[in-house]
Design a protein around this motif. Structure first.
Motif, mmCIF file in Angstrom:
data_model
loop_
_atom_site.group_PDB
_atom_site.id
_atom_site.type_symbol
_atom_site.label_atom_id
_atom_site.label_comp_id
_atom_site.label_asym_id
_atom_site.label_seq_id
_atom_site.Cartn_x
_atom_site.Cartn_y
_atom_site.Cartn_z
ATOM 1 N N LYS A 1 -32.782 28.730 0.624
ATOM 2 C CA LYS A 1 -33.936 28.712 -0.280
ATOM 3 C C LYS A 1 -33.681 29.524 -1.553
ATOM 4 O O LYS A 1 -34.123 29.152 -2.631
ATOM 5 N N GLN A 2 -32.938 30.619 -1.430
ATOM 6 C CA GLN A 2 -32.700 31.442 -2.613
ATOM 7 C C GLN A 2 -31.779 30.752 -3.611
ATOM 8 O O GLN A 2 -31.642 31.187 -4.734
ATOM 9 N N HIS B 1 -34.703 27.346 -4.543
ATOM 10 C CA HIS B 1 -36.011 27.717 -5.089
ATOM 11 C C HIS B 1 -36.958 26.516 -5.077
ATOM 12 O O HIS B 1 -37.565 26.180 -6.101
ATOM 13 N N SER B 2 -37.074 25.864 -3.989
ATOM 14 C CA SER B 2 -37.885 24.646 -3.960
ATOM 15 C C SER B 2 -38.372 24.368 -2.551
ATOM 16 O O SER B 2 -38.038 25.090 -1.610
ATOM 17 N N SER B 3 -39.129 23.292 -2.454
ATOM 18 C CA SER B 3 -39.591 22.864 -1.137
ATOM 19 C C SER B 3 -38.418 22.382 -0.305
ATOM 20 O O SER B 3 -37.332 22.122 -0.816
ATOM 21 N N MET B 4 -38.690 22.246 0.979
ATOM 22 C CA MET B 4 -37.631 21.836 1.904
ATOM 23 C C MET B 4 -37.313 20.351 1.754
ATOM 24 O O MET B 4 -38.071 19.589 1.158
ATOM 25 N N TRP C 1 -35.117 23.565 -7.699
ATOM 26 C CA TRP C 1 -35.663 24.444 -8.728
ATOM 27 C C TRP C 1 -37.159 24.222 -8.963
ATOM 28 O O TRP C 1 -37.563 23.579 -9.901
ATOM 29 N N HIS C 2 -37.922 24.778 -8.058
ATOM 30 C CA HIS C 2 -39.385 24.714 -8.136
ATOM 31 C C HIS C 2 -39.886 23.271 -8.277
ATOM 32 O O HIS C 2 -40.866 23.003 -8.967
ATOM 33 N N ASN C 3 -39.176 22.389 -7.644
ATOM 34 C CA ASN C 3 -39.521 20.964 -7.573
ATOM 35 C C ASN C 3 -39.504 20.291 -8.950
ATOM 36 O O ASN C 3 -40.092 19.217 -9.121
ATOM 37 N N ASP C 4 -38.815 20.896 -9.917
ATOM 38 C CA ASP C 4 -38.686 20.240 -11.216
ATOM 39 C C ASP C 4 -37.760 19.027 -11.111
ATOM 40 O O ASP C 4 -37.864 18.097 -11.914
#
Lengths: 439, 502
Positions: B384-385, B388-391, B434-437
């Motif tokens: 995750k680190q 940085h996003s959803s699974m 990346w934060h779901n971008d």
């Protein structure tokens, strides 16, 4: 030799009694009870006063009263205005305080914080432990110490903030929770017939942007969440279908934000997944409930557009940190280490003592550590003001921010207001409601 | 031609660059406390990356490089004066430039309808290359435990991906993008005028049954059949012999309805379903022969009659009854997986009659079962680190169709042989970054008779308003009977989409 030992004893005594309020008590003998909470001025020997602004240049003055995450945020540019808390009777409704008094000493608490009465019946409501002695007592307060039967965020924004401090993405969100047990305000009181094995129900739906609009979730948290896993459904507007979803994936990021499903209130997953230790009690600074604006304003920190009111709240580091008021708060410090593989190695919760108890999501600050044991995230709630529902007082609650201290990215839930005790029927929290909120 | 494609790609790049000049705005425009509008502008381009469509050889223009060039403007209006009442409408203006930009394909109607287009209830106006329509228009009412939705709407039951077992109430407009959209069916499932009602039974009738809901819908006659690609269009599915004249028989005015009951039984959520509707696809029924000296053939030569005849058949959408069951169960921690089952039995599923064959098409009903079982799991594949996003969402599904009785007595599309069973395996994943971008996704469906579909996708979302999709569809395999993926080996397409949402 004798004079030397006397000197050491004197020094120890001096250190203990002269303002070393880093009161990490081994054991929990020192109860705050009815003691007056000291002011920041008293704690710092007059070096910091109400209204003073703390930043990276003077943070050492209050360092002992900050969580590790908040301290790191201040080093990165966050500023804190010294403030005060509202009295207890303005934070939580009278019927909750009365129920706490009435049911004092009746709670039977298991190791995961699940509360019953002696006869095995569900907890009727109020704070289960007014003088917590163990981690389970503190957890029981978090799990069953709701001072509202229902709470609702009609407009809540999930805001993504990059390392430059810019808000670059926003989701609009609506969420509501209703209790099925320990009901104190809305009929039926106590347990809802047929739902006595449930703690609460939740329905949440995204309102914006368009490609997320209608995406919703309906979930059930059971009374004993170690025996019964959560039930969850999602409505996917792109497919126009309601799907069963795994409601136990607490390590998933909410909408890709810095906030995991287990993070809201820092206690959103079953406590049985963690080994909690009560480290002790301490005075620390948490977001203040009293703010210097008219008391009849029910949401003094939010503007008409639902965002923080720019005429009342300044930002620091772009729009990363809200410059708000912080007050000395007596807290119980819980350290949780996961029992199973987890993205966090540890989280530290600062749980307010009963005199600073608010209706919901009581943890105001918290520290999260990565798997290497380094500080990873800082959890900071947004507070300020109170309002009345049918003559009862309830503290305002806007949401919280989660700052990734390693990347500089942040995510913030911010609601224009919270609504308490609308009187909804728990059974109306259903798949039908999920469908009706979708598109 | 190449210049036109180049120009269209340039257009998309300009749109992308223009994105950078826009300040991020808040989505959805709140006009008043109760009225809001949201929507999007989109341009979509589909490059043809496979062989020529053999069904278009008859038109002599089948060497197209474009399968789709289409612009969309969609507005969703919501009027919600209180929690118990809402009016929602979805208006669309769509323009199709495919045959204008690619002169290697014949002019065709990009917006076909198989029902009278002067029928006001269809709420649309269109020409060959544009359409304005009110795609959805409905009102929601909540009266205590009763929820009602009245109007032109999509009704979706069932939970399966890439397939429609209980999702049968609305037919599809497959004329422009077949089944390839990232949104699956949302933009192609045709809304119809209906009344939908759901009643939440709060009283526990029995202790082991909870959250009981009864739901039903009634379509009083707005029956719209599946709309297939027009002859000559890039996705044209049929090359009918010239002597065959098909008279479509729609079922406008006939009633469709359905009912389901759902509830929690322990950790299971289950529904029982019944629907009376019309088959999604048409079957031919022989009507008569008529002399046709130009396109006809001597169909009665065996009887000594060498007149050239055309055969008139009707395309019938037969009434069917569907009995269904769905169940799901959350396996919980540590598996964190959900198992879903969905099945349907149609006792009167229409097929071609093998006894009469192509010489005199008739329809024969034969009972058919279709079911699927799926496992869904959110999985942390990359730390995750780092992400940085959803699974990552992993889905695996097995689907089987079983025909009752003797399969040799019936025929499928194009008079193809029907197998006793057909099995499909579906694997799908979606991994955000990346934060779901960003996300990458892929759907892979394998037909065990050797045919497959693969659909990779990449999306980048910029702020609240812009997102960019690149996705592709590949179909292949030696199994080329109608309705199998291998039969569309010519349809491979690479798509690009630019969307501005507000």
């Amino acid at each position: 030799m004798r004079s030397y030992s006397k000197t050491i004893a004197f020094l120890i005594g001096f250190l203990v009694f002269s303002g070393m309020n880093l009161v990490l008590v081994s054991g929990v003998e020192t109860a705050f009870g009815d003691e007056k909470v000291p002011t920041i001025e008293e704690l710092t020997g007059g070096k910091v006063k109400l209204g003073d602004v703390i930043d990276s240049s003077n943070v050492d003055l209050v360092k002992d009263y900050l969580s590790a995450g908040v301290c790191e945020c201040v080093q990165k540019g966050m500023k804190l205005i010294m403030g005060e808390h509202l009295p207890t009777d303005k934070l939580a409704p009278k019927h909750f305080l009365d129920a706490t008094e009435k049911n004092k000493g009746k709670a039977v608490i298991d190791e995961n914080g699940t509360v019953y009465l002696q006869d095995g019946s569900p907890w009727p409501g109020g704070l289960p432990s007014t003088d917590p002695k163990t981690a389970s007592d503190v957890l029981a307060n978090l799990k069953f110490g709701w001072a509202a039967d229902e709470y609702y965020f009609p407009n809540q924004w999930l805001i993504f903030n990059n390392s430059e401090g810019e808000n670059y993405k926003t989701y609009k969100y609506r969420a509501s929770y209703v209790r099925c047990n320990g009901r104190l305000k809305n009929e039926p009181l106590g347990s809802y017939p047929g739902l006595d094995n449930e703690n609460y129900r939740r329905v949440a739906v995204f309102l914006e942007p368009l490609n997320m609009k209608g995406l919703g979730q309906f979930s059930i948290r059971y009374y004993d969440d170690t025996k019964n896993i959560d039930t969850g459904f999602a409505y996917l507007p792109a497919f126009k279908r309601t799907l069963r979803v795994s409601a136990t994936t607490y390590q998933d990021n909410i909408g890709g934000s810095d906030i995991l499903s287990c993070d809201p209130g820092l206690a959103n997953d079953p406590f049985a997944y963690w080994d909690f230790k009560l480290l002790g009690k301490k005075y620390i600074l948490t977001p203040a409930t009293k703010v210097p604006f008219p008391e009849d304003d029910p949401s003094p920190l939010s503007g008409e557009d639902g965002y923080p009111d720019p005429s009342r709240v300044q930002y620091d580091v772009g729009k990363k940190f809200l410059r708000v008021w912080w007050a000395v708060t007596p807290v119980y410090i819980l350290e949780g280490t996961p029992k199973e593989k987890h993205v966090y190695s540890k989280r530290v919760l600062y749980v307010p003592a009963p005199e600073c108890w608010s209706p919901i999501l009581q943890v105001q600050v918290g520290d999260i550590y990565d798997r290497q044991g380094k500080i990873y995230k800082a959890y900071i709630a947004h507070r300020g003001g109170y309002f009345q529902v049918d003559g009862s007082n309830y503290a305002q609650w806007y949401g919280f921010a989660m700052h990734d201290l390693q990347t500089g990215h942040s995510s913030r839930f911010f609601a224009d207001t919270i609504t308490y005790d609308r009187g909804s029927d728990p059974k109306s929290y259903s798949l039908q409601k999920l469908l009706s909120l979708g598109k | 031609m190449k210049r036109k494609i180049f120009a269209s790609v340039i257009c998309m790049i300009v749109l992308v660059l223009a994105a950078g000049t826009f300040q991020p705005t808040r989505c959805e425009i709140q006009l008043t406390d109760s009225l809001s509008v949201a929507g999007f502008l989109r341009y979509e381009l589909g490059l043809h990356i496979a062989q020529k469509n053999p069904n278009n050889a008859q038109f002599g223009r089948d060497n197209n490089d474009l399968n789709l060039a289409r612009s969309f403007f969609q507005m969703e209006w919501t009027y919600k004066p209180c929690d118990s009442f809402k009016i929602y409408s979805n208006m669309r203006i769509t323009g199709d430039q495919t045959y204008r930009w690619d002169d290697e394909i014949a002019k065709y109607n990009a917006f076909p309808v198989d029902v009278p287009d002067d029928d006001w209830t269809m709420l649309k106006a269109s020409k060959d290359d544009y359409r304005f329509e009110i795609w959805e228009l409905y009102a929601d009412f909540t009266i205590k435990d009763l929820w009602l939705r009245l109007g032109k709407q999509q009704i979706v039951w069932g939970e399966m991906i890439g397939g429609r077992i209980l999702d049968a109430a609305n037919n599809l407009d497959r004329s422009w993008n077949f089944l390839f959209e990232p949104e699956e069916f949302e933009n192609i499932r045709i809304p119809v005028w209906s009344i939908r009602a759901s009643y939440n039974i709060k009283r526990n009738l029995v202790s082991w049954l909870n959250d009981l809901t009864v739901e039903g819908y009634l379509n009083p006659g707005d029956v719209v059949p599946t709309i297939d690609p027009e002859s000559g269009s890039p996705f044209n599915l049929r090359a009918l012999p010239g002597f065959l004249r098909v008279v479509p028989r729609d079922n406008r005015g006939k009633m469709e309805y359905g009912m389901r009951v759902g509830g929690m039984v322990g950790g299971f959520y289950a529904t029982l379903n019944y629907m009376h509707l019309h088959n999604q696809g048409s079957n031919f029924r022989y009507q008569r022969l008529t002399p046709d000296p130009i396109r006809g053939v001597p169909l009665r030569a065996g009887a000594g009659d060498f007149t050239r005849y055309a055969m008139i058949v009707t395309g019938e959408y037969e009434p069917i009854d569907l009995y269904g069951l769905s169940m799901n169960y959350d396996l919980g921690d540590p598996l964190n997986a959900v198992v879903t089952f969905e099945g349907a039995w149609i006792p009167n599923q229409p097929y071609g009659d093998a006894a009469t064959g192509a010489s005199r098409p008739e329809i024969k009903d034969q009972g058919t079962w279709k079911y699927a079982i799926r496992v869904d799991r959110l999985t942390q594949i990359v730390p995750k680190q780092f992400l940085h996003s959803s699974m990552c969402n992993l889905q695996f599904q097995f689907t089987q169709t079983v025909v009752e009785g003797d399969e040799n007595r019936i025929l499928g599309g194009g008079n193809s042989k029907i197998d006793k069973t057909v099995e499909n395996l579906t694997f799908q994943f979606k991994q955000p970054f990346w934060h779901n971008d960003y996300y990458v996704a892929c759907q892979f469906i394998y037909d065990t008779d050797d045919a497959w579909l693969i659909k990779p996708q990449f999306r980048y979302q910029y702020g609240d308003d812009w997102y960019f999709d690149i996705y592709a569809v590949f179909l292949a395999g030696s199994e080329r009977r109608a309705a199998r993926f291998g039969s569309m080996y010519w349809a491979d397409t690479l798509y690009g989409r630019v969307t501005f949402q507000f």
